[in-house]
Design an enzyme around this catalytic site. Sequence first.
Site, PDB file in Angstrom:
ATOM      1  N   LEU A  40       0.871  -1.179   0.000  1.00 62.87           N
ATOM      2  CA  LEU A  40       0.000   0.000   0.000  1.00 62.87           C
ATOM      3  C   LEU A  40       0.902   1.220   0.000  1.00 62.87           C
ATOM      4  O   LEU A  40       1.881   1.257   0.726  1.00 62.87           O
ATOM      5  CB  LEU A  40      -0.878  -0.042   1.250  1.00 62.87           C
ATOM      6  CG  LEU A  40      -1.672   1.192   1.720  1.00 62.87           C
ATOM      7  CD1 LEU A  40      -2.865   0.739   2.577  1.00 62.87           C
ATOM      8  CD2 LEU A  40      -0.853   2.215   2.501  1.00 62.87           C
ATOM      9  N   ASN A  41       0.554   2.226  -0.848  1.00 63.16           N
ATOM     10  CA  ASN A  41       1.172   3.540  -0.611  1.00 63.16           C
ATOM     11  C   ASN A  41       0.097   4.615  -0.550  1.00 63.16           C
ATOM     12  O   ASN A  41      -0.820   4.472   0.276  1.00 63.16           O
ATOM     13  CB  ASN A  41       2.400   3.817  -1.493  1.00 63.16           C
ATOM     14  CG  ASN A  41       2.244   3.793  -2.972  1.00 63.16           C
ATOM     15  OD1 ASN A  41       1.822   2.810  -3.541  1.00 63.16           O
ATOM     16  ND2 ASN A  41       2.598   4.873  -3.623  1.00 63.16           N
ATOM     17  N   ASP A  42       0.165   5.652  -1.329  1.00 61.09           N
ATOM     18  CA  ASP A  42      -0.654   6.851  -1.086  1.00 61.09           C
ATOM     19  C   ASP A  42      -2.160   6.616  -0.923  1.00 61.09           C
ATOM     20  O   ASP A  42      -2.749   5.846  -1.686  1.00 61.09           O
ATOM     21  CB  ASP A  42      -0.538   7.827  -2.267  1.00 61.09           C
ATOM     22  CG  ASP A  42       0.875   8.025  -2.739  1.00 61.09           C
ATOM     23  OD1 ASP A  42       1.800   7.555  -2.074  1.00 61.09           O
ATOM     24  OD2 ASP A  42       1.034   8.648  -3.793  1.00 61.09           O
ATOM     25  N   TYR A 101      -1.630   5.834 -11.258  1.00 61.40           N
ATOM     26  CA  TYR A 101      -0.978   6.541 -10.162  1.00 61.40           C
ATOM     27  C   TYR A 101      -1.980   7.407  -9.392  1.00 61.40           C
ATOM     28  O   TYR A 101      -3.162   7.477  -9.713  1.00 61.40           O
ATOM     29  CB  TYR A 101       0.192   7.375 -10.711  1.00 61.40           C
ATOM     30  CG  TYR A 101       1.498   6.600 -10.759  1.00 61.40           C
ATOM     31  CD1 TYR A 101       1.532   5.216 -10.637  1.00 61.40           C
ATOM     32  CD2 TYR A 101       2.712   7.263 -10.907  1.00 61.40           C
ATOM     33  CE1 TYR A 101       2.741   4.522 -10.666  1.00 61.40           C
ATOM     34  CE2 TYR A 101       3.920   6.568 -10.936  1.00 61.40           C
ATOM     35  CZ  TYR A 101       3.930   5.196 -10.816  1.00 61.40           C
ATOM     36  OH  TYR A 101       5.122   4.519 -10.834  1.00 61.40           O
ATOM     37  N   ARG A 163       2.295  14.746 -11.905  1.00 66.55           N
ATOM     38  CA  ARG A 163       1.301  13.742 -11.489  1.00 66.55           C
ATOM     39  C   ARG A 163       0.527  14.151 -10.231  1.00 66.55           C
ATOM     40  O   ARG A 163       0.782  15.170  -9.629  1.00 66.55           O
ATOM     41  CB  ARG A 163       2.000  12.395 -11.244  1.00 66.55           C
ATOM     42  CG  ARG A 163       3.144  12.456 -10.252  1.00 66.55           C
ATOM     43  CD  ARG A 163       3.778  11.066 -10.057  1.00 66.55           C
ATOM     44  NE  ARG A 163       4.969  11.138  -9.240  1.00 66.55           N
ATOM     45  CZ  ARG A 163       6.210  11.215  -9.710  1.00 66.55           C
ATOM     46  NH1 ARG A 163       6.443  11.199 -11.002  1.00 66.55           N
ATOM     47  NH2 ARG A 163       7.234  11.299  -8.882  1.00 66.55           N
ATOM     48  N   ASP A 164      -0.391  13.272  -9.851  1.00 64.01           N
ATOM     49  CA  ASP A 164      -1.149  13.329  -8.590  1.00 64.01           C
ATOM     50  C   ASP A 164      -2.172  14.476  -8.550  1.00 64.01           C
ATOM     51  O   ASP A 164      -2.134  15.328  -7.655  1.00 64.01           O
ATOM     52  CB  ASP A 164      -0.195  13.430  -7.376  1.00 64.01           C
ATOM     53  CG  ASP A 164       0.923  12.406  -7.414  1.00 64.01           C
ATOM     54  OD1 ASP A 164       0.735  11.352  -8.057  1.00 64.01           O
ATOM     55  OD2 ASP A 164       1.986  12.649  -6.814  1.00 64.01           O
TER      56      ASP A 164
HETATM   57  C1  FRU Z   1       3.987   9.155  -4.001  1.00 65.14           C
HETATM   58  C2  FRU Z   1       3.933   8.651  -5.412  1.00 65.14           C
HETATM   59  C3  FRU Z   1       3.114   9.524  -6.312  1.00 65.14           C
HETATM   60  C4  FRU Z   1       2.687   8.575  -7.396  1.00 65.14           C
HETATM   61  C5  FRU Z   1       2.483   7.298  -6.621  1.00 65.14           C
HETATM   62  C6  FRU Z   1       2.787   6.053  -7.376  1.00 65.14           C
HETATM   63  O1  FRU Z   1       4.278   8.169  -3.073  1.00 65.14           O
HETATM   64  O2  FRU Z   1       5.263   8.510  -5.940  1.00 65.14           O
HETATM   65  O3  FRU Z   1       3.774  10.670  -6.781  1.00 65.14           O
HETATM   66  O4  FRU Z   1       1.522   8.989  -8.038  1.00 65.14           O
HETATM   67  O5  FRU Z   1       3.313   7.375  -5.502  1.00 65.14           O
HETATM   68  O6  FRU Z   1       2.446   4.934  -6.626  1.00 65.14           O
END
Ligand code: FRU
Length: 491
Positions: A40-42, A101, A163-164
């Site tokens: 898991l990340n963001d 992403y 991104r994001d």
């Molecule tokens: C931050 C990040 C974002 C990207 C995502 C990819 O942790 O690098 O910039 O969209 O994770 O998993």
Amino acid sequence: MDKNTELINKANEIIEKNRDIAEGDYYRLKYHIMPPTGLLNDPNGFIHYKGEYHLFYQFHPFDTTHGLKYWAHMKSKDLVHWEELPIALAPSKWYETHGCYSGSAVKNDGILTLVYTGNVKDEEGNRETYQCLATTEDGIQFSKYDNNPVMYNQPEGYTRHFRDPKVWKKDGLWYMVIGTQTVKEEGRVLLFKSKDLKDWELVGEVAGSNLNDLGYLGYMWECPDLFSLNGKDVLIFSPQGIEAKGDLYNNIYQSGYFVGKLDYSTGKMEHGEFIEIDRGFEFYAPQTTLDEKGRRIMFAWMGLPEREEHPTVEHKWIHAMTLPRVLELKGSKLYQKPVEELKLLRKDQVTYKDILIDNEEIILQKISGDVLELLVEFELEDANEFGIKLRCSEDGKEETVLYYDRNNEKFIFDRNKSGKGYKGIRRCKIPNTNILKLHIFMDRSSLEVFINDGEEVFTGRIYPSKESLGIKLFAKEGKVKIRNISKWNLE
Ligand code: FRU
């Protein structure tokens, strides 16, 4: 079978294969969001929709590394009890071959719409970055917009680290902030606007590294979030490349904020200094939403990029989400409070009042454990140091220490003797007051410590052995009074 179904089936297969291995891990958290298996990340797409909170997250189902990213999906009525829903996005289209992403969610004419970055990398490592939409009718199955992507790559002057998207509506127009870097490798946040979420026009640079007297603040800014709070604007972002400076910026990457005023016509934000949101170890890529009660609630990834050696990997999972925290602004400082709803988990209250600790270490009956909440109010008399030791082993070899150093006016989180996993110490200035209030949420392998009603927060993962359940209170070189200590087991 279409590509999307194929990718989702592949992910589900591995999830079901590894679910029991993950479940068998003592370090599995009891009241935090975690991946069933994998990484898991963001936090992504956090939104209050039709009376329920939806939270998505960056998910790599196949391994505990940063591979092909999907969007996992959870929902909850109370921010505390979460239901795992089917995977929302799988990287099935040409514009996202290396991952769906991070991004956000909005209600567009009542329709839950995700706005995210499609990430593409070719064999030579060239990157393409596309902003995309996906919608749902039933809140479960998502369809990608036929004319995706709605934005191709980056404007001139920036790199493809672009991104994001975080999107919100103001005065009938959609606005989007995106994290990026200039061709000179300075982090930036850009503002775009749109009438329909499909055609986007650049408004300008919101803020960036080397743009003003704050100087260099990193080569890349990820995961921006911009919102108003108490009549001011707050920009949260996660910069990469800021060097450690004393107690500050000691993690590999940071997450922090500016408070100020955004000019919607130029995109420029007048703002004050950069302040780290969390003073602990694992905290990154926070995202907020405004709920129907008018609260600005934040989740963050209780992990960091490039830190994949947590002991949970042998059980085929890694990382978790922080608890949901309500943000409040006092002057130009963000305060964070655990959401009220967490009280739903409380049971077996134990309380003590007015205990004097005089240059000693004490243990209180029934104050111990590994899944609990603690409220401690210290009143300083003349001790030079005082605090609490958690997850203590009987032989004294393992302990996690949270304490106040009066001479340096610092609060300290020391995990050098916490057990397995990453070690270290984090410190933060807390100006001397007579009273120090700690609100601690302990889960099997995590700690979140809210100090003085959310003035500062320290978050970190710890991996003690399961027998280390002791809690001790201590004062050195003088006295401290515990005005009140309450403990609840959480279930
Ligand atoms: C931050 C990040 C974002 C990207 C995502 C990819 O942790 O690098 O910039 O969209 O994770 O998993």
